[in-house]
Design an enzyme around this catalytic site. Structure first.
Site, PDB file in Angstrom:
ATOM      1  N   ASP A 142      -3.948  -2.549   4.014  1.00 15.21           N
ATOM      2  CA  ASP A 142      -4.160  -1.791   2.773  1.00 15.21           C
ATOM      3  C   ASP A 142      -5.179  -0.686   2.962  1.00 15.21           C
ATOM      4  O   ASP A 142      -5.175   0.325   2.251  1.00 15.21           O
ATOM      5  CB  ASP A 142      -4.593  -2.731   1.646  1.00 15.21           C
ATOM      6  CG  ASP A 142      -3.394  -3.552   1.196  1.00 15.21           C
ATOM      7  OD1 ASP A 142      -3.091  -4.554   1.852  1.00 15.21           O
ATOM      8  OD2 ASP A 142      -2.745  -3.138   0.225  1.00 15.21           O
ATOM      9  N   ALA A 194       0.799  -1.234   0.000  1.00 15.10           N
ATOM     10  CA  ALA A 194       0.000   0.000   0.000  1.00 15.10           C
ATOM     11  C   ALA A 194       0.837   1.292   0.000  1.00 15.10           C
ATOM     12  O   ALA A 194       0.611   2.177  -0.841  1.00 15.10           O
ATOM     13  CB  ALA A 194      -0.966  -0.034   1.186  1.00 15.10           C
TER      14      ALA A 194
HETATM   15  O1  MRU Z   1      -1.205  -7.039  -3.333  1.00 14.83           O
HETATM   16  P1  MRU Z   1      -0.073  -6.392  -2.562  1.00 14.83           P
HETATM   17  O2  MRU Z   1       1.181  -7.184  -2.598  1.00 14.83           O
HETATM   18  O3  MRU Z   1       0.108  -4.940  -2.961  1.00 14.83           O
HETATM   19  O4  MRU Z   1      -0.622  -6.419  -1.091  1.00 14.83           O
HETATM   20  C1  MRU Z   1       0.212  -5.986  -0.052  1.00 14.83           C
HETATM   21  C2  MRU Z   1      -0.357  -6.207   1.279  1.00 14.83           C
HETATM   22  O5  MRU Z   1      -1.450  -6.697   1.443  1.00 14.83           O
HETATM   23  C3  MRU Z   1       0.429  -5.684   2.408  1.00 14.83           C
HETATM   24  O6  MRU Z   1       0.279  -6.487   3.528  1.00 14.83           O
HETATM   25  C4  MRU Z   1      -0.105  -4.278   2.721  1.00 14.83           C
HETATM   26  O7  MRU Z   1      -0.104  -3.492   1.564  1.00 14.83           O
HETATM   27  C5  MRU Z   1       0.667  -3.611   3.736  1.00 14.83           C
HETATM   28  S1  MRU Z   1       2.189  -3.128   3.037  1.00 14.83           S
HETATM   29  C6  MRU Z   1       3.077  -2.201   4.081  1.00 14.83           C
END
Ligand code: MRU
Length: 342
Positions: free
Chosen positions: A244, A53
């Site tokens: 997210d 995110a």
């Molecule tokens: O689909 P992604 O890899 O972008 O999803 C990432 C996640 O779900 C992480 O756990 C979340 O973004 C937190 S990142 C600091």
């Protein structure tokens, strides 16, 4: 091991650009890819060359910069923001970063718009790193107190931490969110070990394992479905994940599989922490029901010809979250409602 940056500015060419670490090629081959257009930035977010995110937000901010060519009008700015906002639906940091860019740029004179855009994108990246460093400090303080709670003869005083997906430095401009406290504890000399869940279907657990190895943090990769067994056996002292989008009532959207870990942690009496900067809190979103869950291509499941469904995130209700760790400290999830939108 060399520390590859997740995103840096590139002013070496005639037109400035950015260099990103292509996460679709990790852990096999770390490669920096040059993005010099709005289309390239939008593709990088959509295809998950950059992901996580906070990093999605930072990349989108630079995407605005790359989209502002000779035409820096309000209309063009609106088109750029709309295109980038549609790249991925769940991570609210994307919208937070775009709103900041739009607010700043609409106030700036047209002749200064490009330089103002570079400056604001840089500020967003710096703020992300600073917020995550603070999360590291607060989270380390909280987790350090867990050590004596569960003395375990077989593993001495080693703190056993489980995480899901990748909420480490690769998901951010710097430090990571859920992994920031782990780095802080490790640097302070705390003996610890991290259970890294594989995170099907995209295998972001491999990214976590890659960056933990880079930092020499002891870790072990597990299949997602081993988490319940380990928690029930007393092999886990706490679970920490990123987010997210966090709704105003403290419900947490994060990578699919997070909810099951929270349920297992509750059943085993293990604290379940969520670490995220305030840019991940959506004060306009009343609860988890209102969060749009990204549906990704079923091709990611690698089962051609078989009917499939691929939701990329799930929602963990606030009552399963022990605490939210942000740059401002440690909060009960239910306490967010009394916060002011920063
Ligand atoms: O689909 P992604 O890899 O972008 O999803 C990432 C996640 O779900 C992480 O756990 C979340 O973004 C937190 S990142 C600091």
């Amino acid at each position: 091991m060399q520390r590859w940056p997740t995103l840096i500015e590139d002013h070496s060419g005639a037109e400035p650009a950015i260099l990103i670490l292509d996460q679709t090629r990790l852990p096999a081959e770390p490669v920096m890819v040059r993005l010099d257009s709005l289309a390239a930035a939008a593709h990088a977010i959509r295809s998950m060359q950059v992901r996580g995110a906070p990093l999605i937000g930072v990349t989108a901010a630079y995407g605005v910069v790359l989209g502002l060519g000779d035409d820096v009008s309000d209309e063009r700015l609106g088109e750029i923001i709309a295109l980038l906002a549609a790249t991925r639906p769940t991570a609210v940091n994307l919208h937070w970063a775009l709103a900041r860019m739009e607010q700043t740029l609409r106030k700036s004179a047209l002749v200064e718009r490009r330089s103002a855009a570079w400056q604001e994108a840089k500020t967003i990246a710096v703020l992300d790193g600073e917020a995550n460093a603070a999360i590291g400090r607060h989270g380390a303080e909280l987790m350090a107190h867990l050590v004596p709670i569960k003395p375990r003869a077989s593993r001495s005083s080693c703190l056993q931490i489980m995480t899901h997906c990748n909420a480490g430095r690769l998901a951010t401009a710097a430090h990571g969110t859920a992994i920031a406290p782990i780095y802080a504890l490790h640097s302070a000399g705390q003996k610890l070990h991290v259970w890294v869940s594989e995170t099907r279907p995209r295998n972001q657990g491999l990214l976590t394992a890659w960056e933990l190895a880079e930092a020499a943090v002891p870790h072990t990769l597990i299949v997602d479905n081993a988490a319940g067994l380990l928690m029930r056996r007393g092999e886990v002292d706490c679970v920490i994940v990123g987010a997210d989008r966090i709704a105003g009532n403290g419900d947490v959207a994060n990578k699919v599989g997070t909810y099951l870990k929270a349920l297992a942690a509750k059943a085993a009496g293990i604290p379940f922490f969520v670490a995220a900067p305030c840019s991940t809190i959506d004060f306009d979103c009343p609860n988890g029901e209102a969060i749009v869950i990204e549906e990704r291509d079923v091709a990611e499941l690698g089962a051609p010809g078989i009917p499939a469904h691929n939701p990329a995130f799930d929602v963990t209700p606030a009552e399963l979250v022990t605490a939210i760790i942000s740059e401002y400290g440690v909060s009960a999830p239910g306490a967010l409602a009394s916060w002011q939108s920063p």
